[in-house]
Design an enzyme around this catalytic site. Structure first.
Site, short mmCIF file in Angstrom:
data_model
loop_
_atom_site.label_atom_id
_atom_site.label_comp_id
_atom_site.label_asym_id
_atom_site.label_seq_id
_atom_site.Cartn_x
_atom_site.Cartn_y
_atom_site.Cartn_z
N CYS A 77 40.42 -1.40 31.50
CA CYS A 77 39.82 -1.62 32.82
C CYS A 77 39.44 -0.31 33.49
O CYS A 77 38.90 -0.32 34.59
CB CYS A 77 40.74 -2.46 33.71
SG CYS A 77 42.37 -1.82 33.93
N CYS A 129 42.52 -1.74 42.60
CA CYS A 129 43.05 -0.37 42.56
C CYS A 129 44.30 -0.25 43.43
O CYS A 129 45.25 0.44 43.09
CB CYS A 129 42.00 0.62 43.06
SG CYS A 129 40.58 0.75 41.96
#
Ligand SMILES: Cc1ncc(COP(=O)(O)O)c(C=O)c1O
Ligand SMILES: Cc1ncc(COP(=O)(O)O)c(C=O)c1O
Lengths: 146, 397, 397, 146
Positions: free
Chosen positions: D36, D105
């Protein structure tokens, strides 16, 4: 700017030649129908096999009126055989061409001439043009695809 | 001929408003970034896109997130129909529409029919109205979409969209799967009030070039929660609903046009209504054998559509064009198609009457002097053409 | 930072050339008629459309009648794929494409797969090349379409399109039904020579905004005799192939851009090649652990694509943007999608290398000073980011 | 113009706090994976249950770096329970928000803190956080939908 038409088409449309009726016509032909939006009626006077006079009435678009007008010009003074030889292409060419979707108008004009002559022949000889079919749905289908 | 040509074909397309053009100006060569780009060139055009989305949303009472920009009204209509049909195949395959819809709807329905959808095309009455009861009556358990236009582009009839929405709602109350309702508002947005909630629609199509915006841009309003498949497949633009690099200047122009329309529409209507009525009544009273097409009252404020008996539309248009007047006709002969307008046929006109239709649509620049000029110039044109017509009884001896 | 921002993202979109904008100018508010209208307003825009059609046709060696204008590259690609698939269902349902195609092709293939098509996605080699033999080998009696792009938008690799056309031709020689061949030339048209006959393609997609034309317009070249269903259903525009009021200013701009490209493309290539090579070699020699993506020789004259090991693309782009440099990356993080570029994966890059890609694409305004500036500014950015990276061996004690 | 990020995000991205390694860290956690495109590694020094020092290394996008930086700021000087109470939302809020596609994130940053503390607990007590799953494909799936 004059739409999609040649100057010649526009001239014959705006100043059509030989418009009207001939009350004592020797032959009258009507082709087209309201469905496709074009009806042409043509009147002829004939003397010694010569088309001495011709007039038309047209319900239709610019091309229909212009091709009617041009067709009358092309057969006036001609003898019947010459008039029968008139093709739709010749009408279109004499007008410096027609848009493709309007070619069927020139077919109608050719048919109108034949219909008037056919009527004249029946009246005078009792017999029409060999194989002549008066304009009807079959032509409508032919020129319009359906 | 007056100095300037007279444009009375605003329903076909409108000129871009000078203020709209000014708004678009910087987005061709200066602010030209791709809105999907991370860098400053992209971020500045992304911001412009989102501003336009708010402006368009505000015009129709929608949320900005419910606006998906398209390349025009046709794509918006196709998107609504195919998007609902393909995304809801497991719920049903039946679509209800009307006989007077724009070809962008009707031809798309034909495409969907070939691909397994069932299509019901409802008739209209003599003034072009769709009946809400007929819509409700046509609903089946497999109906996924109803598509009825807001106002007709040819005859100007305003459909009872809110009533249709109500009729659908009460008929399918309690049903599990939804019946979506789409309206083609291409002729109304920016011209008469359009509010997606008042109308009760889930989808609504607009085309910018009909409201003084640029050609090649439009939008589909998509109510939150609507299951809609994309029509254009590719990048993730428009929140994954419509792929392709956004037409930034076009969208900015659409936004500006929507904002102007919102504030100026009422004024424009007020100006156009008396001009429309003057033209309409003038034609009907000054020329014999003329009929009004479309609803006399439920009618766009800028639309006049008449049929002139015994003659054909294109021949009138050509004459008018030479006189400096731009109008339109539902005659087959103008369009290169071979049947007269399906709308005029749907309201029951015989072929030869349908072929003799004339449409004048008014707009921003229209003046009373122009209307007077038309009313002066048209009657002799009609007389001349009627004199040539084998159908005209006045011409018969 | 230099006075002006540096734009090195010409593959994403280009600014509209000033001369193109000038050509478009009159078509917004003055010459605004609907090209379908019979009157003079319509006839003048129709003439402009047809001129643009000739200009675009000339760019790719096609006949004007073979050009169908669309809203961009995505619509052109979708049109080609769906148009062939839906019109030729009685012949077959198999489509061959490659793993490096634009999403406008790949996502459309996914849509068609759901609708009953069989899709073969061919792999590419490490430089991104599709093998003509592999294409020929994938053909089946039910294959109706092969779609291989002319050059890749990310890594710049130019595919052997003519060789693929040859390979298809010799494999299907004698077969009754045709295998159509589509190429996405969005990145090549106007930049390197594109001739539909030399390439041997039946369909070819272009997007105007990649060649200094406006956004929101493009075209599909459709070889005479190709059986293609419309994608947008509605009016009879574009010879019944693409409904919707034409984006006249956009199309006029596209035409002007095509004409300019035709005469200036060779010159631009000549200017860009050394700049491209300077940037490419500069990056590869000045920065350790950088690899070139795409083919070193069969490559667009304006494309530089590198992977910078140990760091991620978006973080480089943001730094560059703050330094006034606009570039692009195949990292998932830039796009809002979550996987890195399918193109970089297809050429076999491991995820973390794919995430660290940077694309610079050069164009009209690019100068050597700009290249020098990038070569000066990028290395410290990379050093700074590497110093933060847990993957960077140089940072490990 | 600073991309899609708030000024705070850009500040923490361009001037990240607490970057680096702690060679003699009491706990180290690494989360994320190359698939990712985000890997965060967090180092903590702990004294009397207080996080006296914290450093990070991050491979990832602007948001990944900024959330790492902000997370270190938010837990520095806090005790372990307070640090464990840190949510991804708190990190995002402290940065004046993140674009929706970047919220993962902040999830990673929260996870990195927990992973470092978990490592510290195992090293000191022999027992990690109850129910703590080291970051793996399952989180990847969870935040990325697949
Ligand atoms: C009612 C209606 N729907 C759809 C359209 C199609 O819009 P466009 O030509 O912008 O695609 C039009 C106009 O052409 C229209 O009048
Ligand atoms: C190779 C390629 N194909 C198709 C497209 C789609 O073009 P557009 O964004 O104009 O629809 C692009 C660019 O975005 C491209 O680079």
């Amino acid at each position: 700017m004059t739409g999609p038409y040649s100057a010649k088409v526009m001239d014959h449309f705006m100043n059509p030649r030989n418009v009207g009726e001939i009350p004592d016509a020797d032959g009258v032909g009507q082709v087209g129908n309201p469905v496709c939006g074009d009806i042409m009626k043509m009147y002829i006077k004939v003397k010694d096999k010569i088309i001495t006079d011709v007039k038309f009435q047209t319900f239709g678009c610019g091309a229909a009126i212009a091709t009617s007008s041009m067709a009358t010009e092309l057969i006036k003074g001609k003898n019947i055989d010459e008039a029968l030889a008139l093709t739709n292409k010749a009408v279109a060419e004499a007008l410096d061409g027609l848009p493709p979707v309007k070619m069927h108008c020139s077919v109608l004009a050719e048919e109108a001439v034949r219909a008037a002559i056919n009527d004249y022949l029946i009246k005078t000889t009792g017999q029409g043009l060999p194989g002549f079919k008066p304009h009807d749905e079959s032509l409508h289908k032919e020129v319009h695809g359906n | 001929m007056p100095d300037e040509r007279i444009y009375l074909d605003y329903a076909a397309t409108t000129p871009v408003d000078g203020r709209v053009r000014a708004a678009m100006g910087p987005y061709h060569s200066e602010k030209f970034g791709n809105p999907s780009s991370l860098h400053s060139f992209g971020q500045e055009t992304r911001a412009a896109l989102e501003k336009a989305r708010e402006q368009v949303a505000a015009l129709i009472g929608a949320l900005p997130g419910e606006i998906v920009f398209t390349s025009g009204g046709t794509e918006a209509d196709n998107f609504a129909l195919e998007g609902i049909a393909f995304a809801n195949e497991n719920k049903g395959n039946h679509i209800i529409t009307s006989a007077v819809e724009h070809h962008a709807v009707l031809h798309c329905c034909e495409f969907l029919k070939k691909r397994g959808c069932e299509i019901t095309v409802l008739p209209v009455d003599g003034s072009g109205l769709v009946s809400p009861e007929a819509v409700a009556g046509a609903l089946t358990p497999r109906t996924v979409l109803v598509s009825i236009m807001h106002a007709n582009n040819e005859i100007g009839t305003i459909e009872p969209v809110a009533e249709i929405a109500e009729a659908i709602k009460s008929r399918v109350a309690g049903r599990e799967s939804r019946v979506y309702f789409h309206t083609d508002a291409v002729q109304t947005a920016g011209h008469i009030p359009v509010n997606v909630n008042d109308l009760g629609v889930d989808l609504l199509a607009i085309s910018a070039h009909k409201l003084y915006g640029p050609k090649g841009v439009g939008c589909l309003y998509v109510r939150k929660g609507t299951r809609l498949a994309p029509l254009l497949h590719g990048g993730a633009q428009e929140n994954n609903r419509r792929a392709s690099t956004e037409n930034v200047p076009g969208i900015v122009g659409f936004g500006a046009a929507a904002e102007l329309a919102r504030s100026e529409m009422a004024e424009e209507s007020k100006k156009l209504l008396p001009l429309r009525d003057k033209l309409m009544n003038g034609l009907l009273t000054r020329i014999p054998d003329v009929r009004l097409n479309g609803h006399p009252a439920r009618r766009l404020p800028n639309n006049v559509n008449v049929s002139v008996k015994y003659i054909e539309g294109e021949s009138m248009l050509l004459n008018l064009d030479l006189l400096g007047i731009a109008a339109s006709s539902g005659s087959a002969c103008t369009s290169g198609s071979l049947d007269p307008s399906h709308v005029l046929m749907a309201i029951g006109l015989p072929h030869e009457i349908a072929h003799g239709s004339l449409r004048f649509t008014l707009g921003q620049q229209t003046t009373e002097a122009e209307i007077d000029y038309v009313l002066e110039k048209l009657p002799p044109v009609i007389e001349k053409l009627r004199a040539m017509s084998p159908l005209y009884p006045g011409g018969k001896k």
